[in-house]
Design a protein around this motif. Structure first.
Motif, PDB file in Angstrom:
ATOM      1  N   SER A 360       9.904 -86.751 -13.484  1.00 35.45           N
ATOM      2  CA  SER A 360      10.474 -86.880 -12.473  1.00 35.45           C
ATOM      3  C   SER A 360      11.803 -86.194 -12.299  1.00 35.45           C
ATOM      4  CB  SER A 360      11.061 -88.506 -12.619  1.00 35.45           C
ATOM      5  OG  SER A 360      12.119 -88.557 -13.758  1.00 35.45           O
ATOM      6  N   ASN A 361      11.965 -85.077 -13.089  1.00 37.31           N
ATOM      7  CA  ASN A 361      13.400 -84.324 -12.891  1.00 37.31           C
ATOM      8  C   ASN A 361      13.063 -83.037 -12.066  1.00 37.31           C
ATOM      9  OD1 ASN A 361      15.012 -84.441 -16.124  1.00 37.31           O
ATOM     10  ND2 ASN A 361      13.788 -86.280 -15.048  1.00 37.31           N
ATOM     11  N   GLN A 362      14.348 -82.929 -11.436  1.00 41.09           N
ATOM     12  CA  GLN A 362      14.635 -81.670 -10.652  1.00 41.09           C
ATOM     13  C   GLN A 362      14.188 -80.148 -11.576  1.00 41.09           C
ATOM     14  OE1 GLN A 362      17.399 -79.028 -10.759  1.00 41.09           O
ATOM     15  NE2 GLN A 362      18.599 -79.985 -12.610  1.00 41.09           N
ATOM     16  N   PRO A 363      13.916 -78.941 -10.902  1.00 38.45           N
ATOM     17  CA  PRO A 363      13.500 -78.229 -11.588  1.00 38.45           C
ATOM     18  C   PRO A 363      14.164 -77.332 -12.626  1.00 38.45           C
ATOM     19  CG  PRO A 363      13.619 -77.505  -9.409  1.00 38.45           C
ATOM     20  CD  PRO A 363      13.943 -79.029  -9.288  1.00 38.45           C
ATOM     21  N   GLY A 364      15.584 -77.500 -12.382  1.00 36.95           N
ATOM     22  CA  GLY A 364      16.580 -77.107 -13.241  1.00 36.95           C
ATOM     23  C   GLY A 364      16.669 -77.644 -14.531  1.00 36.95           C
ATOM     24  N   ALA A 365      16.058 -78.888 -14.666  1.00 35.24           N
ATOM     25  CA  ALA A 365      16.443 -79.425 -16.090  1.00 35.24           C
ATOM     26  C   ALA A 365      15.566 -78.788 -17.229  1.00 35.24           C
ATOM     27  CB  ALA A 365      16.232 -80.944 -15.804  1.00 35.24           C
ATOM     28  N   THR A 366      15.755 -77.697 -17.588  1.00 32.01           N
ATOM     29  CA  THR A 366      15.110 -77.013 -18.751  1.00 32.01           C
ATOM     30  C   THR A 366      15.816 -77.036 -20.032  1.00 32.01           C
ATOM     31  OG1 THR A 366      15.949 -74.967 -17.815  1.00 32.01           O
ATOM     32  CG2 THR A 366      13.758 -75.487 -17.011  1.00 32.01           C
ATOM     33  N   GLY A 367      17.059 -77.347 -20.079  1.00 34.47           N
ATOM     34  CA  GLY A 367      17.577 -77.466 -21.441  1.00 34.47           C
ATOM     35  C   GLY A 367      18.199 -76.285 -21.952  1.00 34.47           C
ATOM     36  N   ASP A 368      18.272 -75.216 -20.930  1.00 31.34           N
ATOM     37  CA  ASP A 368      19.179 -73.866 -21.363  1.00 31.34           C
ATOM     38  C   ASP A 368      20.625 -74.211 -21.893  1.00 31.34           C
ATOM     39  OD1 ASP A 368      18.901 -74.451 -18.513  1.00 31.34           O
ATOM     40  OD2 ASP A 368      18.689 -72.208 -18.187  1.00 31.34           O
ATOM     41  N   GLY A 369      21.237 -75.277 -21.152  1.00 29.60           N
ATOM     42  CA  GLY A 369      22.696 -75.660 -21.451  1.00 29.60           C
ATOM     43  C   GLY A 369      22.584 -76.188 -23.057  1.00 29.60           C
ATOM     44  N   LEU A 370      21.649 -76.736 -23.529  1.00 28.79           N
ATOM     45  CA  LEU A 370      21.473 -76.830 -25.090  1.00 28.79           C
ATOM     46  C   LEU A 370      21.262 -75.801 -25.925  1.00 28.79           C
ATOM     47  CD1 LEU A 370      18.866 -79.771 -24.471  1.00 28.79           C
ATOM     48  CD2 LEU A 370      20.860 -80.236 -25.381  1.00 28.79           C
ATOM     49  N   ASP A 371      20.705 -74.634 -25.332  1.00 29.75           N
ATOM     50  CA  ASP A 371      20.656 -73.495 -26.098  1.00 29.75           C
ATOM     51  C   ASP A 371      22.148 -72.792 -26.177  1.00 29.75           C
ATOM     52  OD1 ASP A 371      17.943 -74.053 -26.321  1.00 29.75           O
ATOM     53  OD2 ASP A 371      17.473 -72.559 -24.549  1.00 29.75           O
ATOM     54  N   LEU A 372      22.459 -72.977 -25.025  1.00 32.00           N
ATOM     55  CA  LEU A 372      24.104 -72.207 -24.890  1.00 32.00           C
ATOM     56  C   LEU A 372      25.064 -73.239 -26.050  1.00 32.00           C
ATOM     57  CD1 LEU A 372      24.973 -72.402 -21.025  1.00 32.00           C
ATOM     58  CD2 LEU A 372      24.571 -70.072 -22.625  1.00 32.00           C
ATOM     59  N   GLY A 373      24.938 -74.375 -25.849  1.00 35.64           N
ATOM     60  CA  GLY A 373      25.795 -75.099 -26.806  1.00 35.64           C
ATOM     61  C   GLY A 373      25.390 -74.946 -28.440  1.00 35.64           C
ATOM     62  N   ALA A 374      24.185 -74.789 -28.734  1.00 38.98           N
ATOM     63  CA  ALA A 374      23.709 -74.606 -30.072  1.00 38.98           C
ATOM     64  C   ALA A 374      23.936 -73.224 -30.420  1.00 38.98           C
ATOM     65  CB  ALA A 374      22.114 -74.805 -29.998  1.00 38.98           C
ATOM     66  N   ALA A 375      23.860 -72.183 -29.711  1.00 33.27           N
ATOM     67  CA  ALA A 375      24.153 -70.914 -29.853  1.00 33.27           C
ATOM     68  C   ALA A 375      25.812 -70.573 -30.354  1.00 33.27           C
ATOM     69  CB  ALA A 375      23.782 -70.071 -28.836  1.00 33.27           C
ATOM     70  N   ALA A 376      26.479 -71.477 -29.612  1.00 31.50           N
ATOM     71  CA  ALA A 376      28.026 -71.582 -29.928  1.00 31.50           C
ATOM     72  C   ALA A 376      28.134 -72.286 -31.111  1.00 31.50           C
ATOM     73  CB  ALA A 376      28.710 -72.150 -28.672  1.00 31.50           C
TER      74      ALA A 376
END
Ligand code: MEZ
Length: 598
Positions: A360-376
C-alpha cells in the motif's frame, strides 16, 4: 504562431544538455512526451524560458520551472478544473504538487499517480512509471566535495514526522533544511487513511467516549504482542491528546472519532465526515512550512551522514537532481525517512513468505534511511516485524481503510460467509483472510456505512466497488451463493440488534447492514508497515551498539523501531509521527543551540 529559428533550437538543445538531459534527449527536442519537444512543436523555443535574461532557473525544487509552467498554463487547480475525463490526474489527494513531479522537459513525462494506481489515463504522452529507487552513482568522499552549506538542523524526509520535526525545530529558533528524495513531499503520511489515535481528547469527551492513557497503552502493548518498548508506548499515549491539539492549532480538523482494529474504544481522530486523514494533515503541514518560509527541498537524496572523530553527526552529503553532490554541515540531524514496505526485495529478505505481495506504500518507502542510520552506527531492531494490512483492493495497491470495517463493514469469503472478527488486529485479520479460498475476501457494507465515511466515495471513483439493490443481487455481482450471503447478513444484523456477536466476538457493532444499496470490494492482504527500525531513546536519540546515544542524531516515525512491537494498531502511525516528530524537532533544536564540542 511563433516560429523557431535553428539557432534558437541549437541553443535550446545545448541548454537541455546543461540541464541534465542525455545527449539523445537533447538532440531530439521534437520527441513526443518531452515538454521541450511539445513546446517546440507549438513554436515555443527552449530559449523563451531558459537562458540569459529568462525567468526559468533550474534548481532541485524546480521552483522556477514550475512558476514558468503556471505562468502560461495556470495553477494545478486551474488546469484540473479545465481537464476532462473520469480520472483527472490534475485533481488528486497528492495536493498542490509541482508540475515537474510528472512532466519533464528532457525526459518522458510520467503520471506520478501511476506508481500506486493502475487506471488507464488518456494523456498526450506515453506515460512511464517512475522507477522506485534510482540508483545513485557512487558518492564522492565528503572531503572532496567543495559545495558546502551550513545550517542548524537537517531533517531527512518530508512525511508527517519530518515536517513536524522541522516545524518544531524552526519554531524553537533553529535554522532548518528539509531534504526529500522524491519529487513531492508527504511520504507515506500522504496516503494515511483511517485516522490518528489519541486518548482522552476533547473530541472524544464531546462524544461521550470514555478513554484513558492507560487504556491506549494497554491496547497498543497487546496489539504489539508486548514486544513494544513500554517507555515509548507510554510517551505515545501520554502525548497523543496534546498532539491532536498541536495539529488543530496548525489548522487541522480531527474532530471526527472512529474505531480501528484492536482498540477498546473509539479513539481514531480524522476530519469531519470521515475524510482521509493523511492528505489533510500533509496539506496543513505544507501550508505551515510555506508560511514560515521553511527551506524544503525535493529531488534531494541524502547519500551519507557525516560525522566527526568523536562520532558526533555533523551533517549530510546530499545528491540533488540538478545540483549534484553537496554537503550541509549541521549541528543536528533528524532522520524521518520512513520504512521499506515498497522495497519487495528487502521485505522478502526479512519475511520470505511475503514475497510477491502487493504493497500500500508510496514508491519512496524503500528503506534507504535505515541504511543511512545503520551506516552511522545506529542499532536496528525488530526488522523482521513487517505488517500486512488485510484490506488492499484486489489487483491494486489501494488501501481500503480499516475505518470501513470500523464503521460497520463485514468480511465474507467466496462461500458468502463471515470468517473473522472484522476489527481484530491486522495480523489476525490478514492471517484469517489468507486462509480463505482464493486468499481474498469481500468487504461487504450498505448505504448506511457509505454515508458514514466520506473516503468511501474514492473507492467508487476508482471503480473498485460492486453493488446490488438486494443482498442477493450483490451476491450475483461478486459471484458468491446468494442464499448464503443473505443468511450471513441476516445473522449479522441479529447480532447487531442483540449487541452481541456470538459467532466471532466482534466487540463493536456500530450499525445493522440493512439500507440498500449493498456494496462489496474484493480485498487481499498486502505489505503495509515495517515495525522495525533504528533503536531510539525516549528523547528520540538514535542509539549505538554501546547502548549510548549518537550525539547530534535523532530519528522519528517509521524509520524507528520499538513503538509498535510485533504489530502496529491502525491509527497509531500518524499519532507516532506527530508526537515523536515534535520531540525530535525540539531535541534537535536544543542540540543545535547547545555548545558543540569540536
Ligand atoms: O494506521 C493505519 O495504517 C491505518 C489507519 C490504516 C487504515 O486502514 O486506514
Amino acid at each position: 504562431m511563433r516560429h523557431l529559428s535553428s539557432s534558437r533550437l541549437i541553443l535550446g538543445c545545448l541548454l537541455g544538455l546543461l540541464l541534465g538531459a542525455s545527449p539523445m534527449q537533447a538532440a531530439l527536442p521534437q520527441a513526443p512526451g518531452f515538454l521541450a519537444g511539445q513546446h517546440a512543436k507549438n513554436g515555443i523555443a527552449c530559449a523563451e524560458c531558459h537562458g540569459k535574461g529568462r525567468p526559468v532557473k533550474v534548481d532541485d525544487n524546480e521552483t522556477t520551472v514550475n512558476e514558468g509552467c503556471v505562468r502560461c498554463h495556470g495553477s494545478l487547480k486551474e488546469v484540473g478544473a479545465k481537464a476532462q475525463g473520469h480520472i483527472n490526474p490534475h485533481v488528486s489527494h497528492l495536493g498542490d504538487i509541482a508540475c515537474t513531479a510528472c512532466h519533464g522537459g528532457h525526459r518522458g513525462s510520467w503520471a506520478y499517480c501511476g506508481n500506486c494506481h493502475g487506471f488507464e489515463l488518456k494523456i498526450p504522452f506515453p506515460a512511464t512509471v517512475m522507477k522506485p529507487a534510482e540508483a545513485a552513482p557512487k558518492p564522492p568522499q565528503p572531503a572532496s566535495v567543495r559545495r558546502r552549506e551550513r545550517t542548524d538542523v537537517v531533517v531527512i524526509g518530508s512525511g508527517a514526522a519530518g515536517m513536524v520535526a522541522a516545524l518544531t525545530a524552526h519554531d524553537a529558533g533553529a535554522k532548518v533544511v528539509v531534504l526529500e528524495k522524491q519529487p513531492i513531499t508527504g511520504g507515506n503520511s500522504m496516503l494515511a487513511a483511517g485516522g490518528m489515535n489519541a486518548a482522552a481528547t476533547r473530541f472524544q469527551a464531546k462524544k461521550g467516549i470514555k478513554d484513558s492513557v492507560e487504556l491506549m497503552v494497554k491496547d497498543t502493548m497487546t496489539g504489539g504482542k508486548n514486544l513494544n518498548e513500554l517507555e515509548l508506548v507510554k510517551i505515545l499515549a501520554e502525548q497523543s491528546a496534546a498532539s491532536v491539539e498541536y495539529l488543530t492549532e496548525l489548522g487541522a480538523d480531527l474532530s471526527d472519532v472512529g474505531r480501528m482494529g484492536g482498540a477498546s474504544v473509539d479513539r481514531t481522530h480524522r476530519p469531519q465526515g470521515g475524510k482521509a486523514v493523511g492528505a489533510h494533515i500533509v496539506d496543513v503541514l505544507r501550508a505551515n512550512a510555506v508560511k514560515r518560509k521553511l527551506d524544503v527541498r525535493v529531488n534531494s537524496r541524502v547519500v551519507r551522514l557525516l560525522e566527526n572523530r568523536q562520532g558526533r553527526i555533523t551533517g549530510v552529503l546530499v545528491q540533488g537532481r540538478h545540483r549534484g553532490f553537496y554537503r550541509i554541515d549541521a549541528k543536528a540531524v533528524v532522520l524521518a525517512a520512513g520504512g521499506f514496505s515498497a522495497n519487495p526485495e528487502r521485505v522478502a529478505h526479512y519475511q520470505p513468505t511475503f514475497q510477491g505481495m502487493t504493497s500500500s506504500n508510496q514508491p519512496g518507502a524503500t528503506g534507504d534511511g535505515l541504511d543511512l542510520g545503520a551506516a552511522a552506527g545506529g542499532v536496528l531492531k525488530d526488522m523482521e516485524q513487517i505488517q500486512i494490512h488485510p484490506s488492499i483492493a484486489a489487483g491494486s495497491r489501494i488501501l481500503i481503510t480499516e475505518a470501513v470495517r470500523g464503521n460497520g463493514a463485514i468480511l465474507v469469503n467466496r462461500e458468502g460467509k463471515r470468517f473473522v472478527n472484522e476489527i481484530t488486529t491486522r495480523d489476525a485479520a490478514s492471517k484469517a483472510t489468507l486462509a480463505q479460498p482464493g486468499q481474498s475476501a469481500f468487504m461487504v457494507f450498505d448505504e448506511g456505512v457509505r454515508q458514514s465515511l466520506k473516503q468511501i466515495d474514492g473507492y467508487f471513483h476508482l471503480e473498485l466497488v460492486k453493488e446490488g439493490a438486494t443482498p442477493e443481487a450483490l451476491a450475483a455481482a461478486i459471484q458468491v451463493p446468494p442464499q448464503a450471503l443473505k443468511e450471513t447478513l441476516d445473522r449479522y444484523n441479529q447480532a447487531v440488534a442483540a449487541k452481541a456477536d456470538a459467532e466471532f466476538k466482534r466487540p463493536d457493532l456500530p450499525r445493522a447492514l440493512t439500507t440498500p444499496k449493498f456494496y462489496a470490494i474484493e480485498v487481499k492482504p498486502g505489505v503495509h508497515y515495517t515495525m522495525g527500525g533504528l533503536k531510539i531513546s525516549t528523547r528520540t536519540e538514535v542509539m549505538a551498539k554501546d547502548g549510548k546515544p549518537i550525539p547530534g542524531f535523532f530519528a522519528a516515525g517509521e524509520v524507528t523501531g520499538g513503538v509498535h512491537g510485533a504489530n502496529r494498531l491502525g491509527g497509531n502511525s500518524i499519532s507516532e509521527t506527530i508526537t515523536f516528530g515534535r520531540i525530535a524537532g525540539a531535541q534537535a533544536a536544543a542540540a543545535a543551540h547547545a555548545p558543540v564540542k569540536p
